[in-house]
Every structure is written in C-alpha cells, then in structure tokens.
Scaffold this active site. Structure first.
Site, PDB file in Angstrom:
ATOM      1  N   TRP A 197       0.866  -1.188   0.000  1.00 45.62           N
ATOM      2  CA  TRP A 197       0.000   0.000   0.000  1.00 45.62           C
ATOM      3  C   TRP A 197       0.897   1.229   0.000  1.00 45.62           C
ATOM      4  O   TRP A 197       2.125   1.102   0.031  1.00 45.62           O
ATOM      5  CB  TRP A 197      -0.924  -0.021   1.231  1.00 45.62           C
ATOM      6  N   ASP A 198       0.317   2.419  -0.015  1.00 41.25           N
ATOM      7  CA  ASP A 198       1.180   3.602  -0.063  1.00 41.25           C
ATOM      8  C   ASP A 198       1.710   3.978   1.311  1.00 41.25           C
ATOM      9  O   ASP A 198       2.234   5.059   1.510  1.00 41.25           O
ATOM     10  CB  ASP A 198       0.478   4.791  -0.729  1.00 41.25           C
ATOM     11  N   TRP A 199       1.593   3.054   2.256  1.00 44.76           N
ATOM     12  CA  TRP A 199       2.217   3.191   3.571  1.00 44.76           C
ATOM     13  C   TRP A 199       2.788   1.857   4.044  1.00 44.76           C
ATOM     14  O   TRP A 199       3.320   1.762   5.154  1.00 44.76           O
ATOM     15  CB  TRP A 199       1.226   3.701   4.620  1.00 44.76           C
ATOM     16  N   ASN A 218     -14.103  -0.251   1.890  1.00 41.69           N
ATOM     17  CA  ASN A 218     -13.377   1.012   1.794  1.00 41.69           C
ATOM     18  C   ASN A 218     -13.207   1.405   0.328  1.00 41.69           C
ATOM     19  O   ASN A 218     -12.529   0.707  -0.430  1.00 41.69           O
ATOM     20  CB  ASN A 218     -11.995   0.876   2.444  1.00 41.69           C
ATOM     21  N   GLU A 219     -13.869   2.480  -0.074  1.00 42.26           N
ATOM     22  CA  GLU A 219     -13.631   3.202  -1.335  1.00 42.26           C
ATOM     23  C   GLU A 219     -13.904   2.399  -2.610  1.00 42.26           C
ATOM     24  O   GLU A 219     -13.377   2.730  -3.666  1.00 42.26           O
ATOM     25  CB  GLU A 219     -12.196   3.761  -1.370  1.00 42.26           C
ATOM     26  N   GLU A 237     -12.189  10.145   6.416  1.00 40.70           N
ATOM     27  CA  GLU A 237     -10.787  10.018   5.991  1.00 40.70           C
ATOM     28  C   GLU A 237     -10.288  11.342   5.446  1.00 40.70           C
ATOM     29  O   GLU A 237     -10.953  11.980   4.640  1.00 40.70           O
ATOM     30  CB  GLU A 237     -10.613   8.962   4.887  1.00 40.70           C
TER      31      GLU A 237
END
Length: 823
Positions: free
Chosen positions: A181-183, A433-434, A530
C-alpha cells in the site's frame, strides 16, 4: 484442609465432572519447509512463513535496509507445516473430538495421518473439523500444505473474461494490505496465523451465544440470551445464566434457545469522556446430570447507538446518537499494527488504544484493507470507551460476484459478526473502503478498456456483495440493536459536491490533489471519515529502518525505500515550501515534516469542529503503522508520538477555541463537547514576540453544551498599525474550574520574525522537568528516548511549563522553530 489440598480437591472434582476439554496444539513442536525442498526448519504457531524464515536466519528482516526487495520470492512458493502430537486412549473415549484452525493464511490443504481433511481458501475464517475417526492412540501427524496466494489468485483471475484492477489480490480472501500500500510493504504471507486447538466434548456444547438488548431504561435493561447448542441426542438439559437454571428439551443436532435476562438500575457503557464504559459479566453454563458440559463467559456493555440521517436544508445529516444523545465523533483510522499480525501482543493493542483515549478520541475506524482484529483490540476498545466503525475486509478494488466467492464471503461475514457482536464498542458495520468511489471515479473502465457489458457486470457484482449478501447476512446473524450497516466508505467520492452535504466523506484534495491546507476550511462534510497528510516517524523509529548505525540522509536509499507513496517526498517538499523553510539538516527536516503534518491536521480538525452540528465527526487518516515508514500516522511503528498525536490531543480536547479568518475579521469560535453549559469569562490579547501586550479586550460569556458557536469577532482594522509577522493573538476563556487558551499566528510559520529564545530546562525530579523561556518559543521540540507528556508546543514569553517523562533521561535536548530559520 489446607489451601493446597483444597485446590487439588476441586481441580480433581472438576476433571471428573468436566465434559469439555481443550488442547492448544500451537504449543507442539512445529516444522516448516519450502515444498520444493526436503529440509525442515523449526516453526512457531501462530506465525507466518516470513517470521519463521527470519527466525531460522534464512532471510533478513524485511523491515530493515532495503530487505523488502530481497524477500519477494517467498510469495511465489508453496510451503508446508507439520507437527506430531499424541492422543491418549482416555482422550479418544470422548464422544466428539474437533480440530479447529482459528486462522489459516490462505489456500491450504489440511492432512491428519495422511488423510486430506479440508481445503481452505479464506484467511478470515475458522476451520473446524470433526476428527475422532481420524485420530489414533499415540502419535498423530498433522500437516498443512499452503499454496502460493499469488499463483492461486492468478488462476482465479483467469476465470473472469476481463481484467480486474489490483489482480490477483481482489480474488483472494486475505489481508489486502499485504500486497503493498502507499504506507506498507509488499509482504504476502502464508502460514498458521492463529491458534490451533483440539477440543473434546460429550453430550452437548455451545455454539454461538449472543446477547440481544430488547429495551434499555434507567430502571431496567431487558435482554435476551440467544444460544446455539449442538446436542448428541434428544434429551433434557439445564442452561444456567449467572447460576440461575433454565430447563430445555433439546433435539439431536443444532438447537437455538432464548432466555430472558433483566438487569435492574443498569449502568450504561459510555464513550470516552462521557462517563465510565461500565461492563457486565454473564456466565452461561450447559449442564446435564449435575455435570457442567460447557461454560461460556461473556462481557457486555449496555448502550444504544443510532446512526441518524435526516434531510435538512443543506442535504442530509450523518451523526451517531449514543445513549439517546448526539455524540460528536473524534478519532482516527486503524490499520494492522504489524505486517506480521501474529506477533502483535495484547499489551501492544492495549497501549495503542490507550494512546487514542489519551488524545480524547471516542471512535476508531477499522479500515477495510487489513484484518478483522484480534479479540484484544475490541476488548481494549470496550474498556477504554472507544467506539468502533468496523469495515469488512474489502478495499480499493473490484471484487468478483460468482457463487463460490459469494458463499465464501457469506461464511466469513457470519463468523466475524458472531465473534464480534457482543462487544459494546462496535457501533457500525461498513461494507468496504472506497469501492463505490473506485467504480465511479477512478477511471478503471477506460484504463482496462471495458465494454458496456463488462462495466455492467462489475456493478452487478458490487451490488450482490455489498447491497445484498452482506446486509442480508447481518440481518440473519445480528440482533436488531447491533445491525447498523453502511455499504461503502465514503458514500460519495470527494470530487462531487454531494460528498460534503450527505453521508461520510474521504477528502483527499489536500495531499492527493495538492490543495493548500486552508482548503479544509471550505471542504467540510457531514462526517469526515478520511483525510490526512504524511509526516516522518520519530528519529528513533527512523533509525530502526537500518540494520546498522545510520548516517541519516534524505538521499539514503533506505530512507527512500521506507516511503511507499510514489510522489511522497515531492508532495511533502511542496507543502513544506509553502509553509516553512526547508532545512538541509536531516534532524531538522524530520522535525519540520512532523510540524507540517500536525499543522495540516490541526486546520482540518478545527474546521470540522467549528462546523458542528453540520459536521458531526472527524476521523483522520491514520493512527498507527505496520512497519517503520514515512506515513500519515500519528503514532509511528514503535508507538512513539509524532507531532500529529500531540496536536490531535490538543485539537480533540472537550473544549477548544478556534480562530477563523475572513476577508475583514478574525472570527472567534468556542467549541464544547461538554454535556452542560458553563459560565465563563473570555477575552483576547495581541502580543509581540517579547510578550508585550499591544491590544486587548475582555468579555463575559457562556459556553454552550455540545455546540460550536461564534462568540465574537475582531475586525482586521484593529491591528492595522502592527507588524503581525512579529505578533500573535492569544484568545482565552476561563472560570473557577477550567482554563482554555489558543494562540493564533497571522502569517505562515516561515514568515514569522522570531527572536532566538533562551530556553531553560530545570530538573524537578528524575521524571519531571520545567521548561521556561524569555521570548516566544515556537514549537518547542524535546528530544530523547522517553515519552514526554507534551511536546511540539508553543511557550509564551516569561512563562514555564512542566513536563513529565515516562522514564528518566540524563539530558534533555531541545530545539524550536527558530533553529530551522538559521539553515
């Protein structure tokens, strides 16, 4: 009879009468190997293949250096686990023996003594198998053979006639964040990630037990206990609720019974800062012929939660009413706190949730790309008054809708809601989520060249899962008081105006859209679930990225490898350039990046709270990290408070002052979450950096309960003659029992004309210090291997502040914003 003999007597008596016993096979000696190889290595259960490979020094720690790249081969291999355990002839005399795997990650075959028992395909499910006929006296061999998730996922993807985004992760029921993920890193695990148990039982046992809250008043709580009982044959049994007996004639097989329970003068479970999260213990026992067959202990809380959506002149409300009163939601989003979940401890769960509580939070959203958390997580939320917005584990992709997938998901949802629903902290179940936003806004149709039929199929599959299967499964398995369902978060994407007038909103115009922080003042929705901005972790956690002693440098490839957003550094630098001077020194850069993150979130949270009751909730992204990384978190991987967490604590206080700038005025808002009005005195002072008061005003006022109000305004013309780059506004209110103040700066931090502060540190005790200054000290940063009770704070001229330390330090180092001006 002495105490030792008495204990032994009761222990033996319990063994004689017990009809249920359990063995934890996790503690047996497990081995694992690559399926292509012959050599076995010791393994730990619960665990993952990455942890086992690390423990056997086959691979380096993926969290350190650039080692993540070196372990990617693991996801493409098949792996085998096995153990040998003995069963006695006495144990084999039990009528039923069940083998239960509480979690297998993910595609596996279970063998007992060479016989295939079960194939598994879902990390989130429990796999329970009757094994009495497969066991033998003496040694037994238990094997679990795992297939590569990547290979299995690709095979499933081939069954769909068009390309799905995020393939193959969306085809496998597994923690989605493991694919990167981007983290977070890409660490696609396999393994026995939860306990393995062997249970022995006779006559009958409990299945799921749930507590329904029928009616709750100040005088009485009327409850119904719904219990599933599996019986060997038709007979009469006794069920005891807190020692009170109830007789039931049970049929052979599955039975569902219902028992009323009343609690007089009930104490309510209250969210954090509303009161105590009071709980009640319920012991339920199954008895036959004066023998206890099975026990269950439940811990429940009595409360009501409603999600209120009512049309109004601006759209539709979205707020939670708890115990009959609107609750302004203050909190954050939760991701898995480790890329390797089995090594999470109860202590770490408790620690992280307590840090949320300390920062005045009352809700955490469990994000849909992780895992349904360990029981310890929900226990900690229960005990600390933290409500849980629970996503189901689907995130940011499209998912199939074939019958096999739907049935798998149905069982997953059923098991998880039955496991979790008795927790009073659970406030809402959210489908995903999204994904609604991904279908509508992310352009996948064009990217993958979908036909009209392809797009229609994706939407049909989406509705099957999130508008039919999940809500229907909830209705079948939840009691009515626990069934609040929200199909997708957000309900409308942030590019659409309706996202700010109804439902919940993920606003990413700041960061992704690179809009200025001030845009938060304009883009405030009904419930902000968010939004966020990145900041570096603490220096201690930054150093933990390295296997050796690092020479910290922003150009270091290790530092770069621990930034997972493709434009992360570029975006941070762009925002930093707008608001601060960019330091060349690494330590100062780390400090300013944290200040930048905290500044952005402060602007956002204050904007949301000022907009109350139009806005009734703010959950920033994100609380925690799964490895040492540059991310949106307020607590880094080691649990250290970044500047953002200190700021969140200040911005989430029960009462705050917020200053909103308009073209001609500075509007002063007082915001209160308190449940009663307060009489206060209030005022404002304009001071220069040296502390000289240039202008002041006073007012008598009141603080309205559970409200945000503009209390007064100051015309900009009042300050026309002053150099505001050398000044700040202090706004305050107080009474005999409380004091609140706010410092407001008229220019961006980089434009402040600061004077070098003479900051003194005085030791009060081994764990308490006093900080003082002669002139304004902006953003005082205390450094050291300890937790400071406050940090990254402004210190007024000729004032002092006492700080507590979690453990003693020989020396406290510090800096302030002035130091960054000197680069």
């Amino acid at each position: 009879m002495n105490r030792t003999i008495l204990f032994a007597f009761f222990f033996i008596q319990n063994l004689i009468s017990a009809q249920f016993s359990e063995r934890n096979l996790s503690s047996e000696k497990w081995q694992f190997k690559n399926s292509k190889e012959n050599g076995w290595f010791p393994a730990k259960v619960p665990g993952t293949v990455h942890l086992d490979l690390m423990n056997n020094k086959v691979i380096p720690d993926p969290f350190k250096d650039e080692n993540e790249k070196k372990v990617q081969w693991i996801e493409n291999e098949d792996w085998e686990y096995q153990t040998r355990f003995t069963v006695s002839s006495k144990e084999l005399k039990n009528q039923n023996i069940d083998l239960a795997f509480n979690g297998l990650d993910t595609f596996s075959e279970i063998y007992l003594n060479g016989r295939l028992l079960k194939k598994t395909d879902n990390m989130f499910r429990k796999w329970e198998i009757p094994v009495k006929s497969h066991l033998k006296t003496g040694e037994n061999l238990l094997q679990v053979k795992f297939k590569s998730t990547i290979i299995a996922g690709k095979q499933l993807a081939q069954k769909v006639p068009f390309t799905m985004p995020e393939s193959p992760r969306s085809f496998v029921r597994k923690a989605q964040y493991q694919f990167g993920w981007d983290w977070g890193p890409r660490l696609v695990t396999v393994g026995i990630w939860k306990d393995v148990k062997l249970s022995f039982w006779n006559n009958a046992r409990f299945g799921n037990v749930k507590v329904e809250q029928k009616k709750l008043t100040k005088e009485k709580a009327d409850l119904n206990i719904h219990a599933e009982i599996i019986a060997e044959k038709e007979e009469e049994y006794i069920v005891l609720i807190n020692s009170r007996p109830f007789n039931f004639q049970l049929k052979k097989g599955n039975n569902t019974i219902q028992i009323p329970l009343a609690i007089l003068n009930p104490k309510l479970w209250q969210p954090n800062e509303w009161g105590n999260p009071d709980m009640y213990d319920i012991k339920i026992s199954l008895q036959k012929d004066s023998k206890i067959l099975y026990d269950k202990n439940l811990r429940i809380g009595l409360r009501t939660v409603e999600l209120v959506q009512e049309k109004d002149s601006k759209g539709k409300s979205f707020y939670f009413k708890v115990n009959g009163y609107p609750l302004y939601i203050k909190g954050t989003n939760w991701i898995p706190a480790d890329s390797f979940s089995p090594r999470m401890t109860g202590e770490k769960y408790q620690y992280l949730i307590k840090q949320a509580k300390e920062a005045h939070m009352n809700m955490i959203r469990v994000w849909g790309g992780g895992i349904y958390e360990n029981d310890e997580f929900y226990k900690a939320c229960d005990e600390n008054g933290i409500l849980v917005w629970q996503d189901f584990m689907f995130a940011g992709s499209f998912y199939p809708g074939d019958e096999e997938f739907l049935q798998n998901v149905k069982e997953e949802i059923k098991e998880q809601v039955n496991r979790l629903q008795n927790h009073p902290s659970i406030a809402l179940w959210c489908g995903n989520n999204e994904i609604d936003e991904a279908i509508v806004n992310w352009g996948y149709q064009k990217q993958f060249n979908y036909s009209k039929d392809d797009s229609l199929q994706i939407w049909k599959d989406y509705r099957k899962v999130f508008h039919e299967l999940i809500p229907n499964t909830l209705k079948e398995n939840l009691t009515a008081d626990k069934n609040i369902y929200w199909p997708s978060s957000p309900s409308i994407g942030w590019g659409h105006k309706e996202s700010l007038t109804e439902g919940d909103s993920h606003y990413w115009g700041v960061w992704w859209g690179e809009q200025p922080f001030e845009m938060y003042n304009e883009k405030t929705g009904r419930f902000m679930s968010e939004y966020g901005f990145q900041g570096m972790p603490t220096l201690e956690t930054t150093k933990a990225m390295f296997s050796g002693n690092p020479d910290l440098n922003l150009q270091d490839p290790v530092i770069k490898a621990h930034q997972k957003h493709p434009r992360g550094w570029q975006i941070i630098d762009e925002y930093m350039k707008r608001d601060y001077k960019i330091p060349a020194d690494f330590v100062k850069y780390n400090y300013v990046s944290q200040l930048l993150q905290a500044r952005g979130m402060k602007i956002a949270i204050e904007a949301h709270r000022r907009a109350m009751p139009y806005n009734m909730g703010t959950l920033y992204w994100q609380l925690n990290d799964c490895w040492p990384v540059v991310s949106w978190s307020s607590l880094d991987y080691l649990g250290n408070w970044k500047a953002l967490h200190y700021e969140a604590k200040r911005s989430f206080e029960p009462t705050i002052i917020s200053v909103a700038e308009t073209d001609k005025t500075y509007d002063i808002y007082f915001v209160s979450d308190l449940q009663s009005d307060l009489g206060i005195g209030s005022g404002a002072e304009l001071s220069d950096i040296n502390g000289k008061i240039l202008w002041s005003m006073e007012a008598a006022d009141h603080l309205k309960a559970n409200a945000s109000e503009k209390h007064f305004e100051i015309k900009k013309s009042e300050f026309a003659g002053f150099d505001l780059s050398k000044a700040f506004l202090r706004v305050y209110f107080d009474n005999d029992s409380m004091k609140q103040e706010k410092l407001f700066f008229f220019v961006k931090p980089k434009d402040l004309k600061l004077i070098k502060p003479n900051i003194l540190v005085r030791k009060i005790s081994s764990t308490e210090i006093e900080i003082s200054t002669d002139v304004l000290a902006k953003d005082v940063y205390l450094l050291g291997d300890t937790h400071f009770s406050d940090n990254f704070f402004d210190l007024l001229p000729r004032t002092s502040k006492r700080i507590k330390l979690s453990k003693p330090l020989e020396k406290v180092e510090l800096m302030s914003l002035w130091n960054t001006m000197m680069d």
